[in-house]
Every structure is written in structure tokens, then in C-alpha cells.
Write an enzyme that holds these catalytic residues in place. Structure first.
Site, PDB file in Angstrom:
ATOM      1  N   GLY A 117       0.883  -1.157   0.000  1.00  0.00           N
ATOM      2  CA  GLY A 117       0.000   0.000   0.000  1.00  0.00           C
ATOM      3  C   GLY A 117       0.917   1.201   0.000  1.00  0.00           C
ATOM      4  O   GLY A 117       2.033   1.120  -0.508  1.00  0.00           O
ATOM      5  N   GLU A 118       0.488   2.302   0.575  1.00  0.00           N
ATOM      6  CA  GLU A 118       1.394   3.444   0.705  1.00  0.00           C
ATOM      7  C   GLU A 118       1.992   3.436   2.107  1.00  0.00           C
ATOM      8  O   GLU A 118       1.272   3.560   3.094  1.00  0.00           O
ATOM      9  CB  GLU A 118       0.646   4.749   0.420  1.00  0.00           C
ATOM     10  CG  GLU A 118       0.472   5.019  -1.060  1.00  0.00           C
ATOM     11  CD  GLU A 118       1.768   4.860  -1.859  1.00  0.00           C
ATOM     12  OE1 GLU A 118       2.812   5.396  -1.433  1.00  0.00           O
ATOM     13  OE2 GLU A 118       1.759   4.165  -2.893  1.00  0.00           O
ATOM     14  N   SER A 119       3.331   3.291   2.183  1.00  0.00           N
ATOM     15  CA  SER A 119       3.972   3.123   3.485  1.00  0.00           C
ATOM     16  C   SER A 119       3.714   4.306   4.422  1.00  0.00           C
ATOM     17  O   SER A 119       3.496   4.112   5.617  1.00  0.00           O
ATOM     18  CB  SER A 119       5.468   2.890   3.315  1.00  0.00           C
ATOM     19  OG  SER A 119       6.057   3.936   2.589  1.00  0.00           O
ATOM     20  N   CYS A 157       6.432  -5.164   0.402  1.00  0.00           N
ATOM     21  CA  CYS A 157       6.560  -3.810  -0.153  1.00  0.00           C
ATOM     22  C   CYS A 157       6.452  -2.741   0.942  1.00  0.00           C
ATOM     23  O   CYS A 157       7.390  -2.566   1.697  1.00  0.00           O
ATOM     24  CB  CYS A 157       5.553  -3.596  -1.282  1.00  0.00           C
ATOM     25  SG  CYS A 157       5.932  -2.151  -2.282  1.00  0.00           S
ATOM     26  N   ARG A 194      13.179   3.584   0.031  1.00  0.00           N
ATOM     27  CA  ARG A 194      11.850   3.573  -0.602  1.00  0.00           C
ATOM     28  C   ARG A 194      11.937   3.949  -2.075  1.00  0.00           C
ATOM     29  O   ARG A 194      12.858   4.647  -2.480  1.00  0.00           O
ATOM     30  CB  ARG A 194      10.930   4.571   0.120  1.00  0.00           C
ATOM     31  CG  ARG A 194      10.587   4.101   1.512  1.00  0.00           C
ATOM     32  CD  ARG A 194       9.541   4.991   2.116  1.00  0.00           C
ATOM     33  NE  ARG A 194      10.112   6.203   2.680  1.00  0.00           N
ATOM     34  CZ  ARG A 194       9.379   7.172   3.226  1.00  0.00           C
ATOM     35  NH1 ARG A 194       8.069   7.089   3.222  1.00  0.00           N
ATOM     36  NH2 ARG A 194       9.960   8.233   3.759  1.00  0.00           N
ATOM     37  N   ILE A 242       6.311  -3.007  -7.479  1.00  0.00           N
ATOM     38  CA  ILE A 242       5.532  -1.802  -7.764  1.00  0.00           C
ATOM     39  C   ILE A 242       6.034  -0.640  -6.916  1.00  0.00           C
ATOM     40  O   ILE A 242       5.879  -0.664  -5.698  1.00  0.00           O
ATOM     41  CB  ILE A 242       4.029  -2.070  -7.523  1.00  0.00           C
ATOM     42  CG1 ILE A 242       3.547  -3.139  -8.516  1.00  0.00           C
ATOM     43  CG2 ILE A 242       3.210  -0.783  -7.664  1.00  0.00           C
ATOM     44  CD1 ILE A 242       2.128  -3.588  -8.308  1.00  0.00           C
ATOM     45  N   ARG A 243       6.660   0.323  -7.556  1.00  0.00           N
ATOM     46  CA  ARG A 243       7.287   1.430  -6.814  1.00  0.00           C
ATOM     47  C   ARG A 243       8.012   0.855  -5.600  1.00  0.00           C
ATOM     48  O   ARG A 243       7.854   1.320  -4.469  1.00  0.00           O
ATOM     49  CB  ARG A 243       6.238   2.466  -6.391  1.00  0.00           C
ATOM     50  CG  ARG A 243       5.722   3.331  -7.557  1.00  0.00           C
ATOM     51  CD  ARG A 243       4.531   4.200  -7.171  1.00  0.00           C
ATOM     52  NE  ARG A 243       4.717   4.883  -5.911  1.00  0.00           N
ATOM     53  CZ  ARG A 243       5.176   6.133  -5.771  1.00  0.00           C
ATOM     54  NH1 ARG A 243       5.460   6.863  -6.822  1.00  0.00           N
ATOM     55  NH2 ARG A 243       5.313   6.673  -4.587  1.00  0.00           N
ATOM     56  N   HIS A 290       5.533  -8.285  -4.394  1.00  0.00           N
ATOM     57  CA  HIS A 290       4.150  -8.585  -4.012  1.00  0.00           C
ATOM     58  C   HIS A 290       3.743 -10.020  -4.349  1.00  0.00           C
ATOM     59  O   HIS A 290       3.123 -10.258  -5.384  1.00  0.00           O
ATOM     60  CB  HIS A 290       3.195  -7.646  -4.756  1.00  0.00           C
ATOM     61  CG  HIS A 290       3.310  -6.222  -4.352  1.00  0.00           C
ATOM     62  ND1 HIS A 290       2.718  -5.724  -3.221  1.00  0.00           N
ATOM     63  CD2 HIS A 290       3.947  -5.181  -4.933  1.00  0.00           C
ATOM     64  CE1 HIS A 290       2.989  -4.443  -3.106  1.00  0.00           C
ATOM     65  NE2 HIS A 290       3.736  -4.074  -4.127  1.00  0.00           N
ATOM     66  N   GLU A 350       1.369 -11.584  -3.191  1.00  0.00           N
ATOM     67  CA  GLU A 350      -0.106 -11.674  -3.124  1.00  0.00           C
ATOM     68  C   GLU A 350      -0.763 -11.312  -4.458  1.00  0.00           C
ATOM     69  O   GLU A 350      -1.964 -11.510  -4.627  1.00  0.00           O
ATOM     70  CB  GLU A 350      -0.642 -10.780  -1.998  1.00  0.00           C
ATOM     71  CG  GLU A 350      -0.707  -9.278  -2.284  1.00  0.00           C
ATOM     72  CD  GLU A 350       0.637  -8.551  -2.197  1.00  0.00           C
ATOM     73  OE1 GLU A 350       1.689  -9.214  -2.091  1.00  0.00           O
ATOM     74  OE2 GLU A 350       0.628  -7.302  -2.253  1.00  0.00           O
TER      75      GLU A 350
END
Lengths: 333, 203
Positions: free
Chosen positions: B56-58, B89, B118, B146-147, B182, B184
């Protein structure tokens, strides 16, 4: 620094594009117009910001043609925050989208908030490495955009009004139609796919002045028969999983924590807040409250708690008072 | 004898349902009875045997851990070594001891002796898929970045399980597992199965 083994890396795959959208789930994407607002959005817990020259309420007030934002404005915002930065391109304006991709925007919103550029076609989003989000009012619009390669959907709502009614209308239209699919057999779904593909036929008919056959090219390099076949496949998947096959956010009118909660309870995966934050009296407080409301959308005591002393929400517009030609949701098809 | 296990997925923001699904599938494949549920308050967090910190967004997840009063319980259970955790992530970033950039917008949990950078590969258009090798896995694994962050440095009891040209992408330190990709997002459950084995070792 060592070089990456580029040959073994795969960029811009469907998995990567849809995966990016999945990472946004349960989050709030906030419209910002400068670095200072972007910073406020980030510290308030936004999962991403949408970089704009004007928020939708001001686009509405300003009138004229609304275009992609000035690139330096977007870059200033990209420089300021570590969360993803999205930006809007006009419907069908693939050159704006190419420019946004080249500066490294993380997601492009092919948006009805800007003035549409192409009267016939939306962007062929499969051609891009960067993922797209698009608006929809109903299942037909959603599957066309998904077929064109959108990695994420959002209800259109009616942007810049602070009025939730259209967002709820569109969310209900999408979910009701998904439920209806359950009762449909293969031939009915194929029929529905033909109906949903009609927009491509209309554009092709206007442009060629010829009767469309199964093998006529109706969008980019795709024949009409292919469009129907692939949209049928998407509909079958939706029937099976009983939701859109991409992340679906709510947008267009969210102004309060309770607005965010109701959209989440109606099945949205997250929310976009446009004018609702920076057109309110206390943007930071409201931003934090809406973020919390999305995380705890099904806990009424938390919604109540974060709805205290927020100051004035944006003033808002009654939908009936908007002249039909100024309804943003009518843009795109 | 195999006990039932209760696995929680931190559900404040991010790809939560994907982990629920992968973990349920992994348990089924290993024929282990267990429960997988969303954790977003202290009570749930105290009840689970193991936890997954999703992608998600850390910055957002980190902030919501603070604001939902989960940080104290998390830190206590980490310190007492009674909560195996897998972080993917953003979850990997949150498990770190140090973040290489100087932004003060994140509060790492200090579970794994590692320094994480990051968005180490750049923005979304530099996100990629790649076949990687993981220590102990017979065949390669299709990893989705992803990023993604990268693990810059590891020390004391932290072991690298996978590396690519850019650096370390998966580590384990005792009951903690972290990776910058990821698992998942694919149908391959081997990483989740690996975590189940870790949990069983600790119960």
C-alpha cells in the site's frame, strides 16, 4: 551503480498496472494545485495526490477549455511528495497522456473534468506503460474503459459540486447491473456486450459513412467482432466475481467523512476528493477526517468522532441548478 | 501435531483482500486448519498468532498504525517475540530499523535489522515483473515490483533470501519475513507457504 538486467524485466504489464491500483485501496486520493497543498495531503494520510491547475469547483467557475495542467506545476508537486502523483489528461487526448507519461506521473486520469478532446474515441490505454484511471456512470462505460486498458475505475459523480447524489447514483447503477449479470445466460451476456459495443460502432459509422460489418475496424486496430468477443469475456468475469475486475473508487461530490463512509459501504474501494478538501474552511483537519473515515468506514462511532468541529464544508451546488451543457458527467461515452 | 493458526492481515490501507485470499489458499494447499482475518484494532491484533503487513502506501499505513493506536501493541509483541510478521513492499519498509531517505513521514517498527530505501527503482513506469531466485525454493518465482523499496543494508541476525542486481529484495530475521515485491498479486503461494512454516516453527 550497477545496471539492471533490462532484458529480464517486464514493464507496464497488466499485472503491474492493476497492481498499482490495488495498492491504493482503502485510501484517499486528494486533488492539489500546488506543493504546499500536496504536502498537507501527504501528512494527512492521502495515498496519492492528483496534480491540477484548478480544482473542479474552480474549473466550473472559470469556464472555457480545461486542459492538462502546466507541466512545471505537476513536477513541482512530484518533487514535493513521496506518495504517487496522478494527473489528468483530456478524454481522447493521447498526446497529453504521452507528455504526462514522459515526466513520470504515476497514474493518468482520462478525465471528464477536463474538456474532451476527441469526439469519437477515448485513449487506447493499452499502448501506455503507465496505468490509467477513468470515470464511469454505469457498467457499459466501465467495461468499455476496462477493455481499452484502464487499470482502475471511479464513479464520475458530478465533480466540483460537493454534492454526493451523482456519485451514489453511479455507484448504484454499476452495482445493480453487476447483480443483474448473475441472472443472465451466455447468449444474453453476448447480447449485452453488443449493446455496450454500440458506441464504437456509432463512431465508426460517423467517420466512414459505411455500414459496419463484423470485420470493420471500429477502434484502433480492433475489428467489431473482436470488441464484442473481448467485452463478453470481461462481462463473464464480472458475472463470476460479482464486482469490477479492477479497483473501483468513488469520485465527484465527496465533501465529508460520512460521504466517504457511505461510498465505501456501497462498495467503493477508496475515494477521490477533489474540491471537497481545499475548498473547505480547515483543509488539513477535513483531510485527516476523511482518511480516517475511509479506513473505519463501517464503524459509525469513529465516523461520528471525526465529524466533529470540522468547520464549514465546501458550499456545494444543487444538481438541478446546473445547466445541462455544464454537466461534466455527460462527457465521454 | 499441527495446531490451528490465526493469521491477521493489517487492514488500514492497501492490498488487504489479496493477502487474505493468498493466505487462505496457502493454508488449504498445506492442509492446515486456520483462520485468516482483517486486523484493524487492538483487540484483533492481540488475538492473532501471526500478522501480514500488506503493500500500500507506506506513509499512509504507518500514519494509520499510529492513529489507530496499534503501534504500542505491535511494538510490544515484536519485542516479546510472540508475533511472526510478514511484510510485503510497504510492509517491508515498515518492518525496517532504518529508512535511507531523510523524510520524517514514517515510523518504522524496528523489527528487522535492515536499512530500506523507498521507491528505489523510480516511479510507477519503472515498476516491473521479474523471475527471481529465492533461497530454498526449487524453481524461480515471478516477482512483481511496484514502486518497490530495496534493502540497502542488513546486520546482526538478518539473512538475505533473495537478491537481484540492484540489491537485496527478501530477508528473514527470526520470526520476521520481509520482501520488496508482491507475492499476493500472483497465484503462486510459495512465499505464503514459507511464512506458514515459519509460524508453525514459532508456535
Amino acid at each position: 551503480m550497477k545496471n539492471l538486467d533490462i532484458a529480464k524485466l517486464r514493464f507496464g504489464t497488466t499485472l503491474i498496472k492493476k497492481g498499482f491500483a490495488k495498492m491504493q485501496k482503502g485510501g484517499v486520493v486528494m486533488d492539489v494545485t500546488n506543493a504546499e497543498q500536496a504536502k498537507i495531503a501527504e501528512i494527512s494520510g492521502a495515498v496519492a495526490v492528483m496534480a491540477l491547475e484548478r480544482v473542479p469547483a474552480d474549473i466550473r467557475a472559470h469556464g472555457g477549455v480545461a486542459r492538462m495542467a502546466d507541466i512545471s506545476k505537476i513536477q513541482e508537486i512530484m518533487h514535493e511528495v513521496s506518495i504517487p502523483v496522478m494527473a489528468k489528461a483530456r478524454i481522447g487526448h493521447f498526446a497529453e497522456a504521452q507528455a504526462l507519461e514522459s515526466i513520470g506521473v504515476d497514474m493518468i486520469d482520462e478525465s471528464e473534468v477536463l474538456t474532451p478532446a476527441d469526439p469519437y474515441y477515448h485513449i487506447d490505454k493499452r499502448k501506455f506503460t503507465v496505468p490509467f484511471v477513468c470515470g464511469c456512470r454505469n457498467l457499459g462505460e466501465a467495461v468499455r474503459r476496462i477493455w481499452e486498458g484502464a487499470a482502475m475505475m471511479r464513479t464520475k459523480g458530478e465533480a466540483g459540486t460537493g454534492n454526493i447524489v451523482e456519485a451514489i447514483r453511479h455507484q448504484r447503477m454499476v452495482t445493480s447491473m453487476i447483480k443483474t449479470l448473475k441472472e443472465m445466460d451466455s447468449s444474453e451476456i453476448e447480447k449485452l456486450s453488443e449493446t455496450y459495443s454500440q458506441s464504437y460502432v456509432n463512431s465508426a459509422t460517423t467517420l466512414t459513412n459505411k455500414k459496419i460489418t463484423k470485420n470493420t475496424i471500429v477502434f484502433e486496430e480492433y475489428e467489431y467482432v473482436t470488441v464484442i468477443k473481448e467485452i463478453t469475456e470481461i462481462l463473464k468475469e464480472i458475472k463470476k466475481i460479482q464486482r469490477l475486475p479492477v479497483v473501483n473508487f468513488a469520485a465527484g461530490g465527496i465533501a465529508t467523512p460520512a460521504d466517504a463512509s457511505i461510498m465505501m459501504q456501497l462498495g467503493s474501494d477508496g475515494v477521490f476528493v477533489g474540491s471537497g478538501i481545499f475548498k473547505s474552511q480547515d483543509p488539513e483537519k477535513r483531510a485527516r477526517a476523511i482518511v480516517k473515515a475511509v479506513t473505519h468506514f463501517d464503524e459509525p462511532d469513529i465516523i461520528a468522532k471525526v465529524s466533529k468541529d470540522l468547520g464549514d464544508a465546501m458550499h456545494g451546488i444543487e444538481i438541478g441548478t446546473i445547466p445541462p451543457e455544464q454537466m461534466l458527467q455527460e462527457r465521454g461515452w | 501435531m499441527v495446531k490451528d493458526i490465526d493469521v491477521g492481515v493489517l487492514g488500514v490501507q492497501g492490498a488487504v483482500s489479496e493477502h487474505l485470499e493468498s493466505m487462505r489458499k496457502a493454508l488449504k494447499e498445506k492442509n492446515i486448519c486456520g483462520n485468516v482475518s482483517v486486523v484493524n484494532n487492538e483487540k484483533n491484533l492481540n488475538a492473532v498468532d501471526a500478522l501480514i503487513l500488506p503493500g500500500g502506501e507506506s506513509t499512509t499505513i504507518s500514519r494509520l498504525i499510529q492513529e489507530s493506536n496499534l503501534r504500542d501493541v505491535l511494538c510490544a509483541r515484536i519485542k516479546n517475540h510472540n508475533l511472526p510478521i510478514m511484510g510485503t513492499c510497504a510492509g517491508c519498509v515498515i518492518l525496517a530499523s532504518e529508512i535511507s531517505d531523510k523524510r520524517s513521514d514514517i515510523f518504522p517498527l524496528n523489527a528487522i535489522s535492515m536499512q530500506v530505501a523507498r521507491n528505489a527503482f523510480g516511479r510507477q513506469k519503472q515498476s516491473f515483473e521479474k523471475q527471481i531466485e529465492i533461497k530454498g525454493f526449487e524453481n524461480s518465482f515471478n516477482a512483481v515490483f511496484i514502486r518497490a523499496p530495496i534493502i540497502k543494508k542488513i546486520w546482526s541476525g538478518c539473512n538475505s533470501l533473495s537478491e537481484i542486481e540492484e540489491g537485496i529484495i527478501m530477508v528473514q530475521e527470526k520470526e520476521f519475513l520481509a520482501m520488496s515485491f508482491h507475492p499476493e498479486l500472483t497465484n503462486d503461494t510459495r512465499v505464503h507457504c514459507y511464512f506458514i512454516d515459519m509460524i508453525l516453527d514459532y508456535m
